[in-house]
Design a protein around this motif. Sequence first.
Motif, PDB file in Angstrom:
ATOM      1  N   VAL A 179       0.833  -1.204   0.000  1.00 35.22           N
ATOM      2  CA  VAL A 179       0.000   0.000   0.000  1.00 35.22           C
ATOM      3  C   VAL A 179       0.865   1.250   0.000  1.00 35.22           C
ATOM      4  N   ASP A 180       1.987   1.204   0.682  1.00 40.80           N
ATOM      5  CA  ASP A 180       2.890   2.355   0.686  1.00 40.80           C
ATOM      6  C   ASP A 180       3.459   2.606  -0.712  1.00 40.80           C
ATOM      7  N   GLU A 181       3.840   1.545  -1.376  1.00 37.80           N
ATOM      8  CA  GLU A 181       4.391   1.671  -2.723  1.00 37.80           C
ATOM      9  C   GLU A 181       3.357   2.222  -3.708  1.00 37.80           C
ATOM     10  N   ILE A 182       2.123   1.749  -3.600  1.00 33.17           N
ATOM     11  CA  ILE A 182       1.059   2.219  -4.484  1.00 33.17           C
ATOM     12  C   ILE A 182       0.756   3.695  -4.212  1.00 33.17           C
ATOM     13  N   ALA A 183       0.645   4.055  -2.938  1.00 33.29           N
ATOM     14  CA  ALA A 183       0.362   5.450  -2.585  1.00 33.29           C
ATOM     15  C   ALA A 183       1.471   6.374  -3.065  1.00 33.29           C
ATOM     16  N   GLU A 184       2.711   5.943  -2.937  1.00 34.00           N
ATOM     17  CA  GLU A 184       3.824   6.772  -3.391  1.00 34.00           C
ATOM     18  C   GLU A 184       3.829   6.928  -4.906  1.00 34.00           C
ATOM     19  N   ARG A 185       3.383   5.919  -5.629  1.00 35.06           N
ATOM     20  CA  ARG A 185       3.290   6.055  -7.088  1.00 35.06           C
ATOM     21  C   ARG A 185       2.206   7.067  -7.452  1.00 35.06           C
ATOM     22  N   ILE A 186       1.094   7.043  -6.740  1.00 35.40           N
ATOM     23  CA  ILE A 186       0.035   8.025  -6.977  1.00 35.40           C
ATOM     24  C   ILE A 186       0.591   9.428  -6.780  1.00 35.40           C
ATOM     25  N   ARG A 187       1.348   9.618  -5.719  1.00 37.58           N
ATOM     26  CA  ARG A 187       1.949  10.927  -5.444  1.00 37.58           C
ATOM     27  C   ARG A 187       2.966  11.302  -6.520  1.00 37.58           C
ATOM     28  N   THR A 188       3.730  10.339  -6.995  1.00 37.45           N
ATOM     29  CA  THR A 188       4.698  10.598  -8.055  1.00 37.45           C
ATOM     30  C   THR A 188       4.008  11.118  -9.304  1.00 37.45           C
ATOM     31  N   LEU A 189       2.791  10.651  -9.543  1.00 41.89           N
ATOM     32  CA  LEU A 189       2.023  11.099 -10.708  1.00 41.89           C
ATOM     33  C   LEU A 189       1.377  12.462 -10.486  1.00 41.89           C
ATOM     34  N   GLY A 190       1.555  13.029  -9.288  1.00 41.32           N
ATOM     35  CA  GLY A 190       1.057  14.367  -9.018  1.00 41.32           C
ATOM     36  C   GLY A 190      -0.357  14.437  -8.493  1.00 41.32           C
ATOM     37  N   VAL A 191      -0.839  13.334  -7.943  1.00 42.17           N
ATOM     38  CA  VAL A 191      -2.215  13.255  -7.444  1.00 42.17           C
ATOM     39  C   VAL A 191      -2.162  12.883  -5.965  1.00 42.17           C
TER      40      VAL A 191
END
Length: 158
Positions: free
Chosen positions: A64-76
């Motif tokens: 879940v941490d990895e997925i959330a960080e990818r969302i943030r990387t995409l600017g969302v």
Amino acid sequence: MTSINIGIQKQDRIEIAEGLKRLLADSYTLYLQTHNFHWNVTGKQFRELHLLFEEHYNALALAVDEIAERIRTLGVAAPGTYKAFAELSAIEEVEGVPSADEMVDILTKGHEQVVRTARSVLKVAQDADDESSASLVSDRMREHEKTAWMLRAMRENG
């Protein structure tokens, strides 16, 4: 925040992030179910399931941490509340304490749902040439497919 220029169009980043939000919600809901079952499992397979569920929820916590960080990387912004997860997740909450066999069945279905959610996000990421999101989602699919297979194998007679 400064503008993002990672070679993925803004609308594509948003669409991928929306799919990743659903994947995050499914993964977090499955994490909570697995942790709940770890605490509450009883019966002949107590030790085996208690340890297995602990292994699974620890892996999900990292995911879940990895997925959330990818969302943030995409600017969302990543969702992070029970309310948001409940609205986004395709995994239903469980009432009460099921039997050990029911727990295995519920978790099997949960892992299969995460695979289906991931599969829908994978297509969007691939279409946008977002290899980083596609790789993350593909890795999650593989882990959940394997976990579902192992859980199904526990319930087979023979």
